[in-house]
Scaffold this motif. Structure first.
Motif, short mmCIF file in Angstrom:
data_model
loop_
_atom_site.label_atom_id
_atom_site.label_comp_id
_atom_site.label_asym_id
_atom_site.label_seq_id
_atom_site.Cartn_x
_atom_site.Cartn_y
_atom_site.Cartn_z
N ILE A 83 11.29 10.27 -8.54
CA ILE A 83 9.86 10.28 -8.22
C ILE A 83 9.47 11.72 -7.92
O ILE A 83 9.70 12.22 -6.83
CB ILE A 83 9.55 9.36 -7.02
CG1 ILE A 83 10.08 7.95 -7.30
CG2 ILE A 83 8.05 9.33 -6.74
CD1 ILE A 83 9.96 7.00 -6.11
N ARG A 84 8.88 12.39 -8.91
CA ARG A 84 8.67 13.83 -8.78
C ARG A 84 7.28 14.31 -9.16
O ARG A 84 7.06 15.50 -9.33
CB ARG A 84 9.74 14.58 -9.60
CG ARG A 84 11.14 14.28 -9.06
CD ARG A 84 12.24 14.97 -9.79
NE ARG A 84 13.54 14.46 -9.35
CZ ARG A 84 14.70 14.72 -9.94
NH1 ARG A 84 14.73 15.53 -10.98
NH2 ARG A 84 15.82 14.20 -9.49
N ASP A 85 6.33 13.39 -9.30
CA ASP A 85 4.95 13.80 -9.55
C ASP A 85 4.00 12.75 -8.99
O ASP A 85 4.39 11.62 -8.70
CB ASP A 85 4.68 14.05 -11.04
CG ASP A 85 5.00 12.84 -11.91
OD1 ASP A 85 4.47 11.75 -11.63
OD2 ASP A 85 5.79 12.99 -12.86
N MET A 86 2.75 13.14 -8.83
CA MET A 86 1.77 12.25 -8.20
C MET A 86 1.52 11.00 -9.03
O MET A 86 1.32 9.91 -8.48
CB MET A 86 0.46 13.00 -7.97
CG MET A 86 -0.54 12.21 -7.15
SD MET A 86 0.03 11.85 -5.46
CE MET A 86 -0.40 13.40 -4.66
N ALA A 116 0.79 14.04 -1.27
CA ALA A 116 1.02 12.60 -1.36
C ALA A 116 0.87 11.93 0.00
O ALA A 116 0.30 10.84 0.12
CB ALA A 116 2.41 12.32 -1.94
N ALA A 117 1.38 12.58 1.05
CA ALA A 117 1.30 12.01 2.39
C ALA A 117 -0.15 11.91 2.86
O ALA A 117 -0.52 10.96 3.55
CB ALA A 117 2.12 12.85 3.37
N ARG A 118 -0.97 12.88 2.45
CA ARG A 118 -2.40 12.81 2.79
C ARG A 118 -3.10 11.70 2.00
O ARG A 118 -3.95 10.99 2.53
CB ARG A 118 -3.08 14.16 2.50
CG ARG A 118 -2.74 15.26 3.48
CD ARG A 118 -3.71 16.43 3.34
NE ARG A 118 -3.69 17.00 1.98
CZ ARG A 118 -2.90 18.00 1.61
NH1 ARG A 118 -2.05 18.54 2.49
NH2 ARG A 118 -2.94 18.47 0.38
N LYS A 123 2.95 5.85 3.52
CA LYS A 123 3.65 5.36 2.34
C LYS A 123 4.56 6.41 1.69
O LYS A 123 5.11 6.16 0.61
CB LYS A 123 2.64 4.86 1.30
CG LYS A 123 1.86 3.63 1.76
CD LYS A 123 0.90 3.14 0.70
CE LYS A 123 0.18 1.88 1.12
NZ LYS A 123 1.08 0.72 1.30
N VAL A 124 4.75 7.53 2.35
CA VAL A 124 5.59 8.60 1.79
C VAL A 124 6.67 8.99 2.78
O VAL A 124 6.38 9.33 3.93
CB VAL A 124 4.75 9.84 1.42
CG1 VAL A 124 5.64 10.97 0.92
CG2 VAL A 124 3.70 9.48 0.36
N ALA A 125 7.91 8.91 2.35
CA ALA A 125 9.05 9.36 3.15
C ALA A 125 9.74 10.50 2.42
O ALA A 125 9.59 10.67 1.20
CB ALA A 125 10.03 8.22 3.39
N GLY A 159 2.54 14.44 7.99
CA GLY A 159 2.16 13.04 8.07
C GLY A 159 3.07 12.11 7.31
O GLY A 159 2.64 11.00 6.94
N ILE A 160 4.31 12.51 7.08
CA ILE A 160 5.22 11.62 6.36
C ILE A 160 5.69 10.50 7.29
O ILE A 160 5.75 10.65 8.50
CB ILE A 160 6.43 12.37 5.77
CG1 ILE A 160 7.28 13.02 6.86
CG2 ILE A 160 5.98 13.40 4.76
CD1 ILE A 160 8.56 13.64 6.33
#
Length: 239
Positions: A83-86, A116-118, A123-125, A159-160
Motif C-alpha cells: 500500500i504505497r499510494d493514495m 492519508a491520516a488527515r 484509519k491509517v497506521a 494523527g495516525i
C-alpha cells in the motif's frame, strides 16, 4: 490489550514465514477466508492481514483473498503490504477495510502518511519493522540506517491510529516478542503501539499487557500451531 490474529497471505494462501524469509514458508490454510472465520468464531475483535507478495512487489497482489475475508467476516481488519499510494489506500478503505498499514512509504514518502491520516482519521497506521533496532522496508528486504524510535517520533503529530512494531528476528520464530524494545517505543511516543513478532504463548501476552503501555499484540504461528488458544487468550486479556 487487543489481540490481533494474523493472516499472512502469499500466493492466495494463509502462510507464516520465519524472519520474513519468503523461502521459509509454511502454508497453514489454502482458504484464508475460512481461516478468518475461525478466528472470528473464537471471539476476536480485530483481524491483522498482510499481503506478503504485495510488500515485495509494491502493489496489492492478494486482493482476492482479502476481499473474501472482508465480505465474509464482521470484525474490523487492518492490512499491510504493497500500500504505497493514495489511490490504493482509498480503494482498500472503500472495500471495507478498517485500517491500512503503511510501512515502506513511512520511510520513503512520509508526507503521504500525513496526507492519508488527515484524509482518513483513525484509519491509517504505520508499520515499523526493525532488524536490530533499524527500520527495514520493501518486505524487509532493504535495511535502512533509521532507528525505530526516531522514525516513530516523526509521526507524533500526524494523527495516525497506531504503530505496529515488528521485531523481524522474532517473527515466526516462536521465541517470544521483544518486550523491552516494544515497551520503550510505546513510552517514547503518544501513539498506541501494537507488538508483533514472536508472540508465542499466553505468558508473552501477559508480559506485554503487564507493561501497561502496549495497546495490542499480533500473533500468527502460535495460533495456528495451538501454542495459544485464541478463545482462552481473549478471555484472559479481558479479565
Amino acid at each position: 490489550m487487543i489481540l490481533y490474529p494474523a493472516i499472512d497471505l502469499k500466493d492466495g494462501q494463509a502462510v507464516r514465514l520465519v524472519h520474513g524469509d519468503m523461502e521459509q514458508t509454511t502454508v497453514f490454510n489454502d482458504n484464508p477466508a475460512a481461516q478468518a472465520l475461525s478466528f472470528v468464531d473464537a471471539g476476536c475483535e480485530w483481524l491483522h492481514l498482510v499481503d506478503l507478495n504485495g510488500a515485495f512487489e509494491g502493489e496489492p497482489v492478494n486482493a482476492a483473498p482479502v476481499e473474501a475475508i472482508l465480505s465474509q467476516t464482521n470484525v474490523p481488519a487492518q492490512l499491510g503490504g504493497g500500500i504505497r499510494d493514495m489511490a490504493t489506500i482509498e480503494r482498500w478503505l472503500d472495500k471495507g477495510l478498517a485500517r491500512v498499514i503503511l510501512g515502506t512509504v513511512a520511510v520513503e514518502n512520509p508526507d503521504l502518511v500525513r496526507q492519508a491520516a488527515r484524509a482518513f482519521p483513525g484509519k491509517v497506521a504505520v508499520g515499523l519493522d526493525a532488524r536490530n533496532g533499524f527500520v527495514a522496508t520493501r518486505g524487509w528486504a532493504e535495511e535502512t540506517d533509521i532507528q525505530v524510535v526516531d522514525l516513530a517520533k516523526k509521526f507524533e503529530d500526524a494523527g495516525i491510529a497506531a504503530i505496529i512494531y515488528t521485531d523481524i528476528m522474532r517473527d515466526g520464530a516462536m521465541k517470544g516478542p521483544n518486550i523491552d524494545a516494544t515497551a520503550a517505543l510505546a513510552r517514547a511516543v503518544d501513539i498506541p503501539v501494537i507488538a508483533s513478532g514472536g508472540v508465542s504463548s499466553m505468558a508473552d501476552l501477559t508480559a506485554l499487557k503487564d507493561t501497561g503501555v502496549i495497546s495490542g499484540a499480533i500473533s500468527g504461528r502460535a495460533l495456528y500451531d495451538g501454542a495459544i488458544d485464541l478463545s482462552a487468550a481473549l478471555a484472559a486479556l479481558k479479565s
